[in-house]
Design a protein around this motif. Structure first.
Motif, PDB file in Angstrom:
ATOM      1  N   LEU A  42       0.830  -1.206   0.000  1.00  0.00           N
ATOM      2  CA  LEU A  42       0.000   0.000   0.000  1.00  0.00           C
ATOM      3  C   LEU A  42       0.867   1.260   0.000  1.00  0.00           C
ATOM      4  CD1 LEU A  42      -2.895  -1.044   2.380  1.00  0.00           C
ATOM      5  CD2 LEU A  42      -3.029  -0.645  -0.096  1.00  0.00           C
ATOM      6  N   ALA A  43       1.975   1.243   0.729  1.00  0.00           N
ATOM      7  CA  ALA A  43       2.885   2.392   0.738  1.00  0.00           C
ATOM      8  C   ALA A  43       3.414   2.655  -0.680  1.00  0.00           C
ATOM      9  CB  ALA A  43       4.038   2.160   1.710  1.00  0.00           C
ATOM     10  N   GLU A  44       3.711   1.586  -1.408  1.00  0.00           N
ATOM     11  CA  GLU A  44       4.156   1.729  -2.796  1.00  0.00           C
ATOM     12  C   GLU A  44       3.036   2.311  -3.660  1.00  0.00           C
ATOM     13  OE1 GLU A  44       5.257  -2.290  -3.647  1.00  0.00           O
ATOM     14  OE2 GLU A  44       7.074  -2.193  -2.422  1.00  0.00           O
ATOM     15  N   ALA A  45       1.807   1.893  -3.405  1.00  0.00           N
ATOM     16  CA  ALA A  45       0.658   2.429  -4.143  1.00  0.00           C
ATOM     17  C   ALA A  45       0.454   3.903  -3.827  1.00  0.00           C
ATOM     18  CB  ALA A  45      -0.606   1.638  -3.808  1.00  0.00           C
ATOM     19  N   PHE A  46       0.660   4.295  -2.566  1.00  0.00           N
ATOM     20  CA  PHE A  46       0.494   5.701  -2.191  1.00  0.00           C
ATOM     21  C   PHE A  46       1.452   6.592  -2.980  1.00  0.00           C
ATOM     22  CE2 PHE A  46      -0.776   4.265   2.370  1.00  0.00           C
ATOM     23  CZ  PHE A  46      -2.016   3.851   1.908  1.00  0.00           C
ATOM     24  N   ILE A  60      -1.879  -1.775  -5.730  1.00  0.00           N
ATOM     25  CA  ILE A  60      -3.029  -2.099  -4.883  1.00  0.00           C
ATOM     26  C   ILE A  60      -3.438  -3.550  -5.125  1.00  0.00           C
ATOM     27  CG2 ILE A  60      -5.442  -1.567  -4.353  1.00  0.00           C
ATOM     28  CD1 ILE A  60      -4.743   1.381  -5.220  1.00  0.00           C
ATOM     29  N   ARG A  61      -3.398  -3.977  -6.373  1.00  0.00           N
ATOM     30  CA  ARG A  61      -3.693  -5.376  -6.702  1.00  0.00           C
ATOM     31  C   ARG A  61      -2.687  -6.299  -6.020  1.00  0.00           C
ATOM     32  NH1 ARG A  61      -2.691  -9.615 -10.032  1.00  0.00           N
ATOM     33  NH2 ARG A  61      -4.434 -10.556 -11.184  1.00  0.00           N
ATOM     34  N   CYS A  62      -1.414  -5.900  -6.007  1.00  0.00           N
ATOM     35  CA  CYS A  62      -0.386  -6.680  -5.315  1.00  0.00           C
ATOM     36  C   CYS A  62      -0.659  -6.732  -3.809  1.00  0.00           C
ATOM     37  CB  CYS A  62       1.002  -6.104  -5.576  1.00  0.00           C
ATOM     38  SG  CYS A  62       1.582  -6.345  -7.268  1.00  0.00           S
ATOM     39  N   ALA A  63      -1.220  -5.665  -3.267  1.00  0.00           N
ATOM     40  CA  ALA A  63      -1.577  -5.653  -1.843  1.00  0.00           C
ATOM     41  C   ALA A  63      -2.674  -6.672  -1.565  1.00  0.00           C
ATOM     42  CB  ALA A  63      -2.010  -4.251  -1.414  1.00  0.00           C
ATOM     43  N   VAL A  64      -3.595  -6.843  -2.507  1.00  0.00           N
ATOM     44  CA  VAL A  64      -4.631  -7.877  -2.360  1.00  0.00           C
ATOM     45  C   VAL A  64      -3.977  -9.251  -2.314  1.00  0.00           C
ATOM     46  CG1 VAL A  64      -6.602  -9.018  -3.471  1.00  0.00           C
ATOM     47  CG2 VAL A  64      -6.488  -6.513  -3.394  1.00  0.00           C
ATOM     48  N   GLU A  65      -3.022  -9.474  -3.193  1.00  0.00           N
ATOM     49  CA  GLU A  65      -2.326 -10.768  -3.197  1.00  0.00           C
ATOM     50  C   GLU A  65      -1.589 -10.998  -1.881  1.00  0.00           C
ATOM     51  OE1 GLU A  65      -0.578 -12.358  -6.661  1.00  0.00           O
ATOM     52  OE2 GLU A  65      -1.492 -10.864  -7.963  1.00  0.00           O
ATOM     53  N   HIS A  79      -8.072 -14.366  -9.085  1.00  0.00           N
ATOM     54  CA  HIS A  79      -9.530 -14.535  -9.108  1.00  0.00           C
ATOM     55  C   HIS A  79      -9.946 -15.804  -8.355  1.00  0.00           C
ATOM     56  CE1 HIS A  79     -13.536 -13.630 -10.700  1.00  0.00           C
ATOM     57  NE2 HIS A  79     -13.685 -14.943 -10.724  1.00  0.00           N
ATOM     58  N   GLN A  80      -9.284 -16.913  -8.643  1.00  0.00           N
ATOM     59  CA  GLN A  80      -9.606 -18.170  -7.960  1.00  0.00           C
ATOM     60  C   GLN A  80      -9.353 -18.069  -6.464  1.00  0.00           C
ATOM     61  OE1 GLN A  80      -7.138 -20.900 -10.121  1.00  0.00           O
ATOM     62  NE2 GLN A  80      -8.755 -21.409 -11.587  1.00  0.00           N
ATOM     63  N   ARG A  81      -8.294 -17.363  -6.100  1.00  0.00           N
ATOM     64  CA  ARG A  81      -7.996 -17.202  -4.670  1.00  0.00           C
ATOM     65  C   ARG A  81      -9.116 -16.454  -3.968  1.00  0.00           C
ATOM     66  NH1 ARG A  81      -2.192 -14.853  -3.726  1.00  0.00           N
ATOM     67  NH2 ARG A  81      -2.535 -15.750  -1.666  1.00  0.00           N
ATOM     68  N   ILE A  82      -9.606 -15.400  -4.601  1.00  0.00           N
ATOM     69  CA  ILE A  82     -10.664 -14.601  -3.977  1.00  0.00           C
ATOM     70  C   ILE A  82     -11.955 -15.397  -3.854  1.00  0.00           C
ATOM     71  CG2 ILE A  82     -12.143 -12.569  -4.257  1.00  0.00           C
ATOM     72  CD1 ILE A  82      -9.672 -11.172  -5.555  1.00  0.00           C
ATOM     73  N   LEU A  96     -12.829  -7.380  -2.643  1.00  0.00           N
ATOM     74  CA  LEU A  96     -11.543  -7.783  -3.216  1.00  0.00           C
ATOM     75  C   LEU A  96     -11.647  -8.021  -4.714  1.00  0.00           C
ATOM     76  CD1 LEU A  96     -10.189 -10.121  -0.396  1.00  0.00           C
ATOM     77  CD2 LEU A  96      -9.490  -7.775  -0.926  1.00  0.00           C
ATOM     78  N   LEU A  97     -12.774  -8.548  -5.168  1.00  0.00           N
ATOM     79  CA  LEU A  97     -12.973  -8.719  -6.613  1.00  0.00           C
ATOM     80  C   LEU A  97     -12.995  -7.370  -7.323  1.00  0.00           C
ATOM     81  CD1 LEU A  97     -15.583 -11.627  -6.821  1.00  0.00           C
ATOM     82  CD2 LEU A  97     -13.233 -11.642  -7.697  1.00  0.00           C
ATOM     83  N   ALA A  98     -13.659  -6.388  -6.740  1.00  0.00           N
ATOM     84  CA  ALA A  98     -13.703  -5.054  -7.346  1.00  0.00           C
ATOM     85  C   ALA A  98     -12.296  -4.465  -7.466  1.00  0.00           C
ATOM     86  CB  ALA A  98     -14.609  -4.136  -6.530  1.00  0.00           C
TER      87      ALA A  98
END
Length: 155
Positions: A42-46, A60-65, A79-82, A96-98
């Motif tokens: 998230l810090a990287e996304a900021f 942000i997607r990487c933060a979900v992972e 997608h399968q993980r979520i 998380l899908l959004a």
């Protein structure tokens, strides 16, 4: 340069907006119990959120992972993980899908906007609150103590 109308005339005013700030201030509230790996992504996304919106969406997607890694959700792709999340965490599945869809758009060059990035961050903040925020429990204990004592709960 922006044109600004005053009572009697018009003026031209320079407006500046940052394109890069490092380290960036946090753009969402992150609960103190949030895993460090997620905080780092998230810090990287900021940092990227000030000008490189596709990079921010990807981070942000990487933060979900990283979040799914800490929750122990293992599958072949994001997608399968979520969709395979256990009932314990299914309450944040749609959110998380959004975020994933926005991250996918960023990764495939669909050019996210600043609003898209902040939408993803707002949604992520909600997810983190649902998973790691203990303010509700702390407040509930405080209320119970005050009601039990019929007044202040501290000596």
């Amino acid at each position: 340069m922006d044109e600004v109308y005053t009572e009697h005339d018009r003026e031209y005013v320079d407006r500046f907006s940052p394109q890069y700030i490092s380290p960036s201030p946090p753009l969402i509230r992150i609960p103190h119990r949030c895993p460090e790996d997620v905080v780092q992504r998230l810090a990287e996304a900021f940092v990227a959120s000030w000008g490189d919106y596709d990079a921010a969406g990807n981070r942000i997607r990487c933060a979900v992972e990283a979040l799914l890694d800490t929750l122990g959700v293992k599958e072949a792709n994001l997608h399968q993980r979520i969709v395979s999340m256990t009932e314990k965490h299914v309450s944040v599945q749609k959110e998380l899908l959004a975020i994933k869809w926005l991250g996918n758009a960023a990764s495939h060059g669909n050019s996210l906007t600043r609003d898209d990035v902040f939408d993803a961050l707002d949604i992520f903040e909600h997810v983190l609150d649902a998973l790691y925020d203990d303010r509700k429990e702390i407040l509930q204990r405080l209320v119970e103590g005050i009601n039990y004592n019929k007044g202040p709960s501290r000596p």
